[in-house]
Design a protein around this motif. Structure first.
Motif, PDB file in Angstrom:
ATOM      1  N   ARG A 122      50.479  64.627  44.866  1.00  0.00           N
ATOM      2  CA  ARG A 122      50.853  65.437  43.718  1.00  0.00           C
ATOM      3  C   ARG A 122      49.805  66.504  43.454  1.00  0.00           C
ATOM      4  N   GLU A 123      50.160  67.421  42.576  1.00  0.00           N
ATOM      5  CA  GLU A 123      49.276  68.538  42.276  1.00  0.00           C
ATOM      6  C   GLU A 123      48.163  68.157  41.312  1.00  0.00           C
ATOM      7  N   ASP A 124      48.377  67.137  40.481  1.00  0.00           N
ATOM      8  CA  ASP A 124      47.426  66.823  39.414  1.00  0.00           C
ATOM      9  C   ASP A 124      46.532  65.617  39.722  1.00  0.00           C
ATOM     10  N   VAL A 260      29.680  61.929  39.593  1.00  0.00           N
ATOM     11  CA  VAL A 260      29.221  61.597  40.942  1.00  0.00           C
ATOM     12  C   VAL A 260      30.193  62.135  41.987  1.00  0.00           C
ATOM     13  N   ALA A 261      31.494  62.030  41.712  1.00  0.00           N
ATOM     14  CA  ALA A 261      32.483  62.549  42.660  1.00  0.00           C
ATOM     15  C   ALA A 261      32.345  64.054  42.829  1.00  0.00           C
ATOM     16  N   ALA A 262      32.097  64.767  41.739  1.00  0.00           N
ATOM     17  CA  ALA A 262      31.898  66.217  41.835  1.00  0.00           C
ATOM     18  C   ALA A 262      30.633  66.542  42.607  1.00  0.00           C
ATOM     19  N   SER A 263      29.571  65.796  42.349  1.00  0.00           N
ATOM     20  CA  SER A 263      28.294  66.040  43.018  1.00  0.00           C
ATOM     21  C   SER A 263      28.389  65.789  44.512  1.00  0.00           C
ATOM     22  N   ALA A 264      29.257  64.854  44.945  1.00  0.00           N
ATOM     23  CA  ALA A 264      29.410  64.505  46.358  1.00  0.00           C
ATOM     24  C   ALA A 264      30.698  65.037  46.948  1.00  0.00           C
ATOM     25  N   CYS A 265      31.263  66.073  46.339  1.00  0.00           N
ATOM     26  CA  CYS A 265      32.552  66.618  46.763  1.00  0.00           C
ATOM     27  C   CYS A 265      32.326  67.633  47.883  1.00  0.00           C
ATOM     28  N   VAL A 266      32.277  67.143  49.120  1.00  0.00           N
ATOM     29  CA  VAL A 266      32.006  68.016  50.269  1.00  0.00           C
ATOM     30  C   VAL A 266      33.161  68.999  50.440  1.00  0.00           C
ATOM     31  N   PRO A 267      32.882  70.304  50.443  1.00  0.00           N
ATOM     32  CA  PRO A 267      33.965  71.295  50.581  1.00  0.00           C
ATOM     33  C   PRO A 267      34.736  71.093  51.884  1.00  0.00           C
ATOM     34  N   GLY A 268      36.053  71.111  51.785  1.00  0.00           N
ATOM     35  CA  GLY A 268      36.890  70.936  52.957  1.00  0.00           C
ATOM     36  C   GLY A 268      37.327  69.514  53.166  1.00  0.00           C
ATOM     37  N   LEU A 269      36.466  68.553  52.859  1.00  0.00           N
ATOM     38  CA  LEU A 269      36.829  67.144  52.999  1.00  0.00           C
ATOM     39  C   LEU A 269      37.457  66.600  51.725  1.00  0.00           C
ATOM     40  N   PHE A 270      36.965  67.059  50.582  1.00  0.00           N
ATOM     41  CA  PHE A 270      37.499  66.614  49.299  1.00  0.00           C
ATOM     42  C   PHE A 270      37.934  67.824  48.487  1.00  0.00           C
ATOM     43  N   HIS A 271      38.972  67.597  47.723  1.00  0.00           N
ATOM     44  CA  HIS A 271      39.455  68.657  46.855  1.00  0.00           C
ATOM     45  C   HIS A 271      38.474  68.858  45.703  1.00  0.00           C
ATOM     46  N   HIS A 276      39.400  71.226  32.942  1.00  0.00           N
ATOM     47  CA  HIS A 276      40.150  72.170  32.113  1.00  0.00           C
ATOM     48  C   HIS A 276      39.623  72.155  30.677  1.00  0.00           C
ATOM     49  N   ASP A 277      40.072  73.134  29.920  1.00  0.00           N
ATOM     50  CA  ASP A 277      39.950  73.157  28.453  1.00  0.00           C
ATOM     51  C   ASP A 277      38.527  73.289  27.916  1.00  0.00           C
ATOM     52  N   LEU A 278      37.591  73.761  28.726  1.00  0.00           N
ATOM     53  CA  LEU A 278      36.223  73.905  28.225  1.00  0.00           C
ATOM     54  C   LEU A 278      35.844  75.357  27.928  1.00  0.00           C
ATOM     55  N   TYR A 279      36.342  76.303  28.728  1.00  0.00           N
ATOM     56  CA  TYR A 279      35.892  77.688  28.595  1.00  0.00           C
ATOM     57  C   TYR A 279      37.084  78.641  28.623  1.00  0.00           C
ATOM     58  N   GLN A 280      36.861  79.809  28.009  1.00  0.00           N
ATOM     59  CA  GLN A 280      37.818  80.914  28.064  1.00  0.00           C
ATOM     60  C   GLN A 280      37.059  82.204  28.335  1.00  0.00           C
ATOM     61  N   ASN A 281      37.775  83.172  28.914  1.00  0.00           N
ATOM     62  CA  ASN A 281      37.141  84.477  29.086  1.00  0.00           C
ATOM     63  C   ASN A 281      37.309  85.311  27.824  1.00  0.00           C
ATOM     64  N   SER A 282      36.859  86.545  27.871  1.00  0.00           N
ATOM     65  CA  SER A 282      36.897  87.403  26.682  1.00  0.00           C
ATOM     66  C   SER A 282      38.308  87.710  26.215  1.00  0.00           C
ATOM     67  N   GLU A 283      39.299  87.524  27.088  1.00  0.00           N
ATOM     68  CA  GLU A 283      40.689  87.794  26.724  1.00  0.00           C
ATOM     69  C   GLU A 283      41.443  86.531  26.335  1.00  0.00           C
ATOM     70  N   PRO A 546      49.252  67.533  51.011  1.00  0.00           N
ATOM     71  CA  PRO A 546      47.927  67.588  50.386  1.00  0.00           C
ATOM     72  C   PRO A 546      47.308  68.959  50.548  1.00  0.00           C
ATOM     73  N   ARG A 547      46.485  69.338  49.601  1.00  0.00           N
ATOM     74  CA  ARG A 547      45.906  70.681  49.598  1.00  0.00           C
ATOM     75  C   ARG A 547      44.706  70.793  50.519  1.00  0.00           C
ATOM     76  N   THR A 548      43.970  69.715  50.739  1.00  0.00           N
ATOM     77  CA  THR A 548      42.854  69.728  51.682  1.00  0.00           C
ATOM     78  C   THR A 548      42.932  68.462  52.519  1.00  0.00           C
ATOM     79  N   MET A 549      42.871  68.605  53.829  1.00  0.00           N
ATOM     80  CA  MET A 549      43.041  67.468  54.720  1.00  0.00           C
ATOM     81  C   MET A 549      42.037  67.545  55.858  1.00  0.00           C
ATOM     82  N   THR A 550      41.617  66.369  56.326  1.00  0.00           N
ATOM     83  CA  THR A 550      40.812  66.348  57.532  1.00  0.00           C
ATOM     84  C   THR A 550      41.729  66.570  58.729  1.00  0.00           C
ATOM     85  N   LEU A 551      41.134  66.849  59.881  1.00  0.00           N
ATOM     86  CA  LEU A 551      41.931  67.150  61.061  1.00  0.00           C
ATOM     87  C   LEU A 551      42.831  65.982  61.433  1.00  0.00           C
TER      88      LEU A 551
END
Length: 646
Positions: A122-124, A260-271, A276-283, A546-551
């Motif tokens: 799923r997307e979420d 911990v998951a974010a800190s060890a989230c290797v690009p390409g292997l993990f999404h 959400h809901d923490l920041y907004q831009n000037s618009e 899935p949006r990111t997959m190993t080979l």
């Protein structure tokens, strides 16, 4: 003045920071050896800031929960009171229990649950979300059950990680006053290690910090205000009354597993882990924070210690280093990978040069503090060039041999050397055998001790030669170095692979079982030899991919997508009455639902077989008692290893 008195004076005069680098479970296990030596030297009680990245975050958070349990008086006797023995016992428990959790194979268990497999389509819900849950279940959950207050939930929320020391540890001047961790650490003997878990923000390219008090990006360092035009995603404190309801709700949901998951989230292997809901831009448009591995920005975790103003720094670096190549390949993939390695190597060099220059800058300012000059500039520099002393050691370094503690044999800079093979071990989240784990712990233990003894202030409590050492489990690796170093070297060489390790070790049982499984599949392959595949055009219309997959996952996914749209399979499905009724009732859309369900089930079965058979055989091959008695040990490895004084 005694050594212990010198140590207390040191920690009252400054801040001791400990940085645990990234590098998957390889780094986690290396850092356990470092923690063991620091516990022996009674240095752990003096750590005021703990900065962790990726694999360092996995073990750093685990250690932090143990310290929280100790300082809050929730440990069992006889190690309930803080002291050297209590910290030693903490690391002994980590050495045993953390390795047991590692050997559950978190990487494969990410795909063991078929329900979770389907949810990850799923997307979420991504693999990063699921692995955060696995960290909680296998590492942090059992510790949290002992540390949490009765009014806290089973979720390990970031804001619940604050350590509230028991009243007996509070300095007299602070009793009855609002608690301030910095004031406490300035006076107390047993410090609270302020945990900073590092990730990287894809939105701005900055470092992102998770702490028990706030999350967000640190302020721009000296000199970067002029060259960095990107927005700083400001720090959001959990106790800030000015936050919106959305912000408060999101902050209240952030867990230790997420960090911990974010800190060890290797690009390409993990999404990337999305917040959400923490920041907004000037618009007024929402900024969706996307976080990846902290090593992308700073794999050593030094930047957080600089920001915290640490005066004494211990940096344990188990990250990989780029290898020299005689004739680099010019193939497209290799050029991209090599270019990324060069960038990461430069980031590492830049961070370490920053460390070295800060110490030199402090020494120069201290030696010339009577000179006239720009006071404003001097004050600003003094706030940043404040590293009085540091101990830095890395995985590809060597240590001299000492009585009872043999060095790892072989040249450091050649592939035949044991240190080289150790530095090439996989940076993965799968199972590590006892041989691999103990070799990493032993290396970290010996390296950290060697470098700390060279320092005047950090090494103030290093006792004289002959000081009794602890009987750590990982010291059993010395038996292997004495008995059969060739077997260990072979094991470490195979350990760089991410797959098929048990077969590369030529384990007869594993090879026989694999052969039987292949023979069992041959009739199916023969029966389906005339199948025609016509489902490739439907691949793009599937919304479950899935949006990111190993080979390997890509191969599996493509195979089952094609298989699901095969004419023969369709004919077989038509013979099943309830499916035929389902098709007439809701049309062919059931097929699109069936593909991901089938995919999730098959992957779960494959993973279960791997964990039940091949992973167990691999772990068995790496047990100390499985090591055969080899020929005479290599030069430089004493045989037998003496145990006196250990």
């Amino acid at each position: 003045m005694t050594a212990n008195a010198e140590k207390i004076d040191l920690t009252h005069a400054g801040r001791v920071g400990l940085a645990l680098s990234g590098g998957g479970f390889r780094a986690s296990l290396f850092h356990i050896g470092v923690l063991a030596r620091l516990a022996e030297l009674d240095l752990l009680k003096s750590v005021t800031v703990l900065s962790t990245v990726s694999g360092g975050s996995i073990i750093g958070a685990y250690y932090y929960l143990k310290v929280k349990e100790l300082l809050e008086g929730k440990r069992k006797q006889p190690y309930q009171e803080p002291g050297r023995e209590a910290y030693l016992q903490i690391v002994k428990e980590i050495e045993r229990d953390f390795l047991a959790a590692v050997q559950k194979n978190i990487r494969m268990r990410t795909f063991l649950n078929p329900v979770k497999n389907a949810m990850m389509l799923r997307e979420d819900y991504s693999r990063s979300d699921h692995i955060a849950e696995l960290y909680r279940d296998y590492f942090y959950g059992p510790l949290w059950a002992n540390s949490k207050n009765p009014d806290q939930s089973d979720k390990i929320l970031l804001q619940d990680l604050k350590i509230n020391p028991k009243p007996e540890l509070m300095p007299q001047a602070m009793r009855g006053q609002p608690f301030d961790v910095f004031a406490y650490n300035a006076q107390a003997e047993f410090k609270i290690p302020i945990l900073t878990i590092n990730a990287t923000t894809l939105n701005t390219g900055h470092s992102w910090h998770f702490t028990s008090s706030w999350v967000g990006e640190p302020k721009k360092a000296l000199g970067r205000r002029q060259i960095d035009s990107h927005r700083i995603l400001e720090q959001l404190r959990f106790d800030d009354e000015t936050l919106t309801e959305k912000q408060k709700k999101k902050l209240d949901e952030l867990t230790l597993g997420d960090a911990v998951a974010a800190s060890a989230c290797v690009p390409g292997l993990f999404h990337p882990l999305a917040i959400h809901d923490l920041y907004q831009n000037s618009e007024g448009e929402e900024i969706v924070v996307q976080l990846v591995d902290g090593g992308v920005f700073d794999n050593q975790g030094l930047a957080a210690l600089f920001t915290a103003g640490c005066t004494h720094i211990i940096c344990s670096d188990a990250s990989g280093q780029m290898e020299d190549e005689l004739a680099p390949s010019i193939q497209f993939y290799h050029v991209l990978k090599r270019s990324n390695d060069i960038l990461m190597d430069r980031v590492r060099d830049d961070g370490l040069q920053n460390l070295f220059l800060r110490e030199r800058g402090y020494q120069l300012l201290s030696a010339n503090n009577s000179r006239a000059g720009d006071d404003t500039l001097r004050q600003e520099l003094a706030q940043r060039l404040n590293v009085r002393e540091f101990a830095f050691f890395y995985l590809k370094d060597s240590f001299p041999e000492s009585p009872g503690f043999p060095c790892l044999p072989g040249p450091v800079d050649k592939r035949t050397g044991m240190i080289y093979c150790l530095s090439q071990l996989r940076t993965d989240l799968d199972s590590f055998t006892d041989l691999e784990a103990y070799a990493l712990m032993y290396d970290g233990y010996c390296l950290s001790g060697e470098h700390l003894t060279r320092q005047k202030e950090l090494g103030a409590t290093v006792a004289s030669v002959g000081q009794p050492r602890e009987q750590w489990n990982f010291l059993k690796i010395r038996e292997v170095l004495s008995r059969s170093p060739e077997y260990l070297l072979k094991h470490l060489r195979v350990g760089k692979q991410t797959a098929l390790k048990v077969f590369l070790l030529r384990e007869p049982i594993a090879c026989c079982i694999a052969l039987l499984l292949v023979l069992a599949v041959i009739p199916f392959l023969w029966w389906s030899r005339n199948w025609t595949f016509n489902g490739i055009t439907n691949l793009l219309s599937l919304g479950w991919a899935p949006r990111t997959m190993t080979l390997g996952q890509v191969y599996i996914a493509i195979f089952f997508v094609f298989l699901s749209f095969n004419h023969t399979i369709k004919k077989m499905l038509k013979q099943i009455r309830w499916l035929r009724r389902l098709k007439h009732g809701i049309g062919v859309s059931w097929l699109y639902l069936g593909v991901p369900v089938l995919f999730a089930l098959v992957v779960s079965v494959v993973v279960a077989i791997h964990l039940a058979i091949f992973d167990r055989l691999f772990l068995r091959s790496g047990r100390i008692k499985q090591v055969p008695a080899g020929p005479q040990a290599s030069p430089g490895v004493p045989s037998p290893v003496p145990t006196a004084g250990l």
